[in-house]
Design a protein around this motif. Structure first.
Motif, short mmCIF file in Angstrom:
data_model
loop_
_atom_site.label_atom_id
_atom_site.label_comp_id
_atom_site.label_asym_id
_atom_site.label_seq_id
_atom_site.Cartn_x
_atom_site.Cartn_y
_atom_site.Cartn_z
N ALA A 185 -18.75 18.94 -2.57
CA ALA A 185 -17.50 19.55 -2.98
C ALA A 185 -16.97 20.41 -1.95
N LYS A 186 -15.51 20.63 -1.94
CA LYS A 186 -14.66 21.37 -0.93
C LYS A 186 -15.31 21.43 0.29
N PHE B 225 -17.53 13.62 -5.38
CA PHE B 225 -16.95 14.60 -4.92
C PHE B 225 -16.11 15.17 -5.89
N SER B 226 -15.94 16.53 -5.63
CA SER B 226 -15.20 17.53 -6.20
C SER B 226 -14.44 18.53 -5.51
N GLY B 227 -13.13 19.10 -6.15
CA GLY B 227 -12.71 19.97 -5.18
C GLY B 227 -11.52 19.58 -4.17
N ASP B 228 -11.10 20.40 -3.20
CA ASP B 228 -10.25 19.93 -2.38
C ASP B 228 -11.21 19.30 -1.08
N MET B 229 -11.17 18.06 -0.93
CA MET B 229 -11.83 17.35 0.18
C MET B 229 -11.27 17.15 1.55
N SER C 284 -11.50 15.41 -7.47
CA SER C 284 -11.14 15.87 -6.40
C SER C 284 -9.84 15.74 -5.86
N SER D 6 -7.52 15.22 -2.15
CA SER D 6 -7.90 15.09 -0.51
C SER D 6 -6.26 14.74 0.13
#
Length: 202
Positions: free
Chosen positions: A132-133, A153-157, A180, A182
Motif C-alpha cells: 500500500a501507498k 495493491f491499495s492506495g496511491d502507488m 489503488s 497510480s
C-alpha cells in the motif's frame, strides 16, 4: 573489521552497514517469533536458511543473497513473512519461499517517500501479499511461482515497473490493482503461464 593479535587476524562478519548471514543466528534476535532488521543495514545471506520466524523491515534495511540459484530463505509459518510500515525496502539475488504463508505486508501510511525494490528474486509461495501507498515499486528479473494469490495493491502507488520475469500462477491474480491509483504502470518482457481462471492482471 580486522583485529590483529600476536600474529592472528580475526575477521568480523559485521562491517559498517553490512552483515554476513550464514545462519538464522546472524540476524537480530527474534522477539516473540519476530526478527526486526535494523535500519540502514544490508543483510547479505550466503547460505540457505529455513525459519518459522517472521521479519520486519526497518527503513533502508535490505536483504541480499549471493545468487537466487543457490541462496534461499524459507519461511515455514502461515502469517506474513516480511512486514513493514513507512520503510524503503530492497531485496536482491535470493529465492524467497513461503509455501504456507504470505510473503509481504507493506502498508505505508504515505506514498510520497517510500520505495519497494526487488532485483533478481525468485518467489515460491502461497501468497505474495499486500502493498500500500508506495512512491515507486520496481520488480526486475523476478520469477513468481504462486499457489493462491499474487500482489494486492491499495492506495496511491506512484510508479510501478515490472520487467524481465516469468510467472507460473496456479490460482488468483498475480497483480491485483484493487482500489489503488497510480501515476504510471509498465509491464515489459514478462512470460506468464496460468491455470484456468488465473489472471496476470486485474
Amino acid at each position: 573489521d580486522a583485529v590483529a593479535s600476536t600474529g592472528l587476524i580475526t575477521l568480523s562478519v559485521t562491517s559498517g552497514t553490512n552483515v554476513v548471514v550464514s545462519t538464522i543466528a546472524d540476524f537480530p534476535d527474534a522477539v516473540s517469533g519476530v526478527i526486526t532488521l535494523a535500519a540502514n543495514i544490508s543483510y547479505r545471506q550466503v547460505k540457505d536458511i529455513t525459519t518459522s520466524n517472521r521479519f520486519i523491515f526497518s527503513d533502508n534495511s535490505s536483504l541480499q543473497g549471493d545468487s537466487e540459484v543457490n541462496t534461499s530463505l524459507t519461511y515455514t509459518g502461515t502469517g506474513n513473512m516480511f512486514s513493514w510500515v513507512n520503510a524503503n525496502v530492497h531485496i536482491e539475488h535470493v529465492t524467497i519461499k513461503a509455501p504456507n504463508g504470505t510473503v509481504f505486508s507493506g502498508l505505508n501510511t504515505t506514498a510520497s517517500t517510500f520505495k519497494f525494490d526487488c532485483d533478481t528474486v525468485d518467489f515460491d509461495c502461497k501468497n505474495l501479499g499486500a502493498i500500500a501507498k508506495t512512491k515507486q515499486i520496481r520488480l526486475t528479473r523476478c520469477d513468481y511461482d504462486v499457489a493462491t494469490q499474487g500482489f494486492t495493491f491499495s492506495g496511491d502507488m506512484g510508479y510501478i515497473l515490472v520487467t524481465n520475469g516469468f510467472a507460473d500462477i496456479a490460482a488468483g491474480t498475480l497483480f491485483n490493482l484493487g482500489t489503488s491509483t497510480s501515476d504510471g504502470i509498465t509491464f515489459d518482457n514478462m512470460v506468464t503461464r496460468g491455470a484456468s481462471g488465473a489472471k496476470f492482471l486485474d
